[in-house]
Design an enzyme around this catalytic site. Structure first.
Site, PDB file in Angstrom:
ATOM      1  N   PHE A 183       0.866  -1.134   0.121  1.00  0.00           N
ATOM      2  CA  PHE A 183       0.074   0.058  -0.065  1.00  0.00           C
ATOM      3  C   PHE A 183       0.906   0.974   0.250  1.00  0.00           C
ATOM      4  O   PHE A 183       2.110   1.144   0.494  1.00  0.00           O
ATOM      5  CB  PHE A 183      -0.877   0.209   1.176  1.00  0.00           C
ATOM      6  CG  PHE A 183      -1.864   0.718   1.247  1.00  0.00           C
ATOM      7  CD1 PHE A 183      -3.097   0.712   0.509  1.00  0.00           C
ATOM      8  CD2 PHE A 183      -1.843   2.186   2.107  1.00  0.00           C
ATOM      9  CE1 PHE A 183      -4.179   1.524   0.623  1.00  0.00           C
ATOM     10  CE2 PHE A 183      -3.022   3.053   1.927  1.00  0.00           C
ATOM     11  CZ  PHE A 183      -4.056   2.789   1.236  1.00  0.00           C
ATOM     12  N   SER A 185       1.434   3.866   1.692  1.00  0.00           N
ATOM     13  CA  SER A 185       1.931   4.336   2.718  1.00  0.00           C
ATOM     14  C   SER A 185       2.914   3.718   3.611  1.00  0.00           C
ATOM     15  O   SER A 185       3.728   3.935   4.412  1.00  0.00           O
ATOM     16  CB  SER A 185       0.843   4.552   3.816  1.00  0.00           C
ATOM     17  OG  SER A 185       0.489   3.323   4.200  1.00  0.00           O
ATOM     18  N   LYS A 186       3.358   2.338   3.084  1.00  0.00           N
ATOM     19  CA  LYS A 186       4.291   1.436   3.557  1.00  0.00           C
ATOM     20  C   LYS A 186       5.706   1.856   3.057  1.00  0.00           C
ATOM     21  O   LYS A 186       5.814   2.761   2.477  1.00  0.00           O
ATOM     22  CB  LYS A 186       3.790   0.048   3.047  1.00  0.00           C
ATOM     23  CG  LYS A 186       2.472  -0.298   3.458  1.00  0.00           C
ATOM     24  CD  LYS A 186       2.473  -0.523   4.792  1.00  0.00           C
ATOM     25  CE  LYS A 186       1.308  -1.139   5.009  1.00  0.00           C
ATOM     26  NZ  LYS A 186      -0.144  -0.693   4.843  1.00  0.00           N
ATOM     27  N   ASN A 187       6.542   1.498   3.791  1.00  0.00           N
ATOM     28  CA  ASN A 187       8.108   1.892   3.653  1.00  0.00           C
ATOM     29  C   ASN A 187       8.489   1.256   2.198  1.00  0.00           C
ATOM     30  O   ASN A 187       9.044   2.181   1.656  1.00  0.00           O
ATOM     31  CB  ASN A 187       8.801   1.151   4.647  1.00  0.00           C
ATOM     32  CG  ASN A 187       8.978   1.358   5.924  1.00  0.00           C
ATOM     33  OD1 ASN A 187       7.757   1.784   6.545  1.00  0.00           O
ATOM     34  ND2 ASN A 187       9.907   1.610   6.877  1.00  0.00           N
TER      35      ASN A 187
END
Length: 381
Positions: A183, A185-187
């Site tokens: 997604f 927003s993930k790292n």
């Protein structure tokens, strides 16, 4: 100055030429489903999972669902999972017809409390899903000890923790399956939805691979009923552009977390423990033996003042978010579950009333970080 909770374009714009080249490469092949882009991404991502087999998927949610299907978890089975996490963890358990049994979490790490998990075991328990919440591993030694003692499957929900480690062992590679999310927003965030399922067991990996594509092996022959959990080739190509930068993204998040810990800890009423006298704001910390990747930097605001701090930050145009305001055992869709599935999650309930996440993304600059610190200081004074 405005400080967004997340600025995906600050990370993606510098890679514009790489994304354009990846798009052209895939576009010219006309091969948009599976194929070499998928195979190449699965090879290239494997080292940061620590596992032997990787399957790219449509989402992190589908990774959990596919793991449960591959382990033949279904009606009549119970699955232990934390009450304080994103909905997908328990939602997937229900989707396969099994019963989620909600386990409380620990005060400091936000991760599953194995003492409570042990107390909620029954003869129907077949699996446990530890969630590596906000970017650091659960106590996997305790999880695996419990699982081995009671012949439980272990599905690691590492959606927020790709590259995190526990005593040097990477999140997702310890249990029977590891599940990740890409997604945005993930790292390691994609340009849309995407996920990954990893395993060390060859037979489990092969079964999951078949189920990923309708249980079809070979083409048009179906020995099992699976689903359509394939990642798009274009999404894999985009993730391949970002993958070489993953380590630097995480190092910058770790530096941002260290900045917050150093500067916020100097403020009155701020502590790393809610047990400290006069604590009004509790800082997150990295547990012993963990490598934290800081997908979120989550404060705990005591004394019923969380919502006031949130509004204070928003008034100053500083992004913040409550992960998660309603625990899973309190969700309306699970109200029909037996009382034994819902009881005893007091720490989770307290977290839901206290947590607030502030900007931690890797492209934050120093003036923005000081802006966040100064805003919190003004609230506390």
């Amino acid at each position: 100055m405005p400080v967004p909770l997340l600025d995906v374009n600050a990370q993606n714009y510098p890679l514009h030429d790489g994304f354009s080249a990846a798009f052209e490469r895939v576009f010219k092949t006309g091969h948009f489903i599976m194929g070499e882009e998928i195979a190449a991404f699965e090879r290239e991502v494997l080292p940061i999972t620590g596992a032997s087999h990787a399957l790219s998927l449509s989402s992190g949610t589908d990774a959990i669902l596919l793991a449960l299907m591959a382990l033949e978890i279904g009606p009549g089975d119970e699955v232990l999972c934390p009450a304080f996490t994103f909905f997908a963890t328990a939602g997937c358990v229900s989707r396969v017809g099994a019963t989620p049994v909600f386990v409380d979490v620990l005060p400091d790490s936000f991760n599953i409390d194995i003492v409570d998990a042990r107390a909620k075991l029954t003869s129907k328990t077949r699996a446990i899903i530890p969630v590596h919440l906000f970017g650091q591993c659960a106590d996997m030694e305790a999880v695996m000890e419990l699982a081995n003692q009671h012949s439980l499957y272990v599905i690691e929900d590492a959606a927020q923790a790709i590259g995190a480690a526990r005593h040097g062992t990477l999140a997702g590679s310890i249990g029977h399956f590891g599940c990740y999310s890409f997604f945005p927003s993930k790292n390691l965030g994609g340009l849309g939805d995407g996920g990954l399922l990893v395993a060390n067991d060859n037979d489990l990996a092969l079964r999951a691979k078949s189920l990923r594509n309708h249980g079809m092996e070979p083409k048009y022959y179906h020995s099992h009923i699976g689903g359509n959990f394939r990642m798009d080739a274009l999404q894999a190509a985009f993730l391949r552009v970002k993958l070489p930068h993953y380590a630097s993204y995480t190092e910058k998040r770790q530096a941002n977390a260290a900045f917050y810990q150093e500067h916020l800890a100097k403020l009155p009423g701020v502590s790393f423990s809610s047990e400290a006298s006069g604590t009004r704001l509790v800082l997150p910390q990295c547990g012993e033996g963990n490598t934290h990747i800081w997908n979120q930097f989550t404060l705990r605001v005591t004394g019923g003042r969380r919502d006031a701090l949130k509004q204070h930050l928003l008034d100053r145009k500083i992004g913040c978010e409550i992960y998660y305001p309603v625990t899973l055992d309190q969700q309306a869709c699970f109200a029909h579950l037996p009382e034994s599935s819902l009881r005893g999650c007091e720490v989770s309930h307290r977290h839901a009333e206290e947590v607030l996440s502030i900007p931690i993304y890797s492209e934050l600059n120093e003036p923005q970080k000081f802006e966040v610190v100064e805003a919190i200081a003004a609230f506390l004074n």
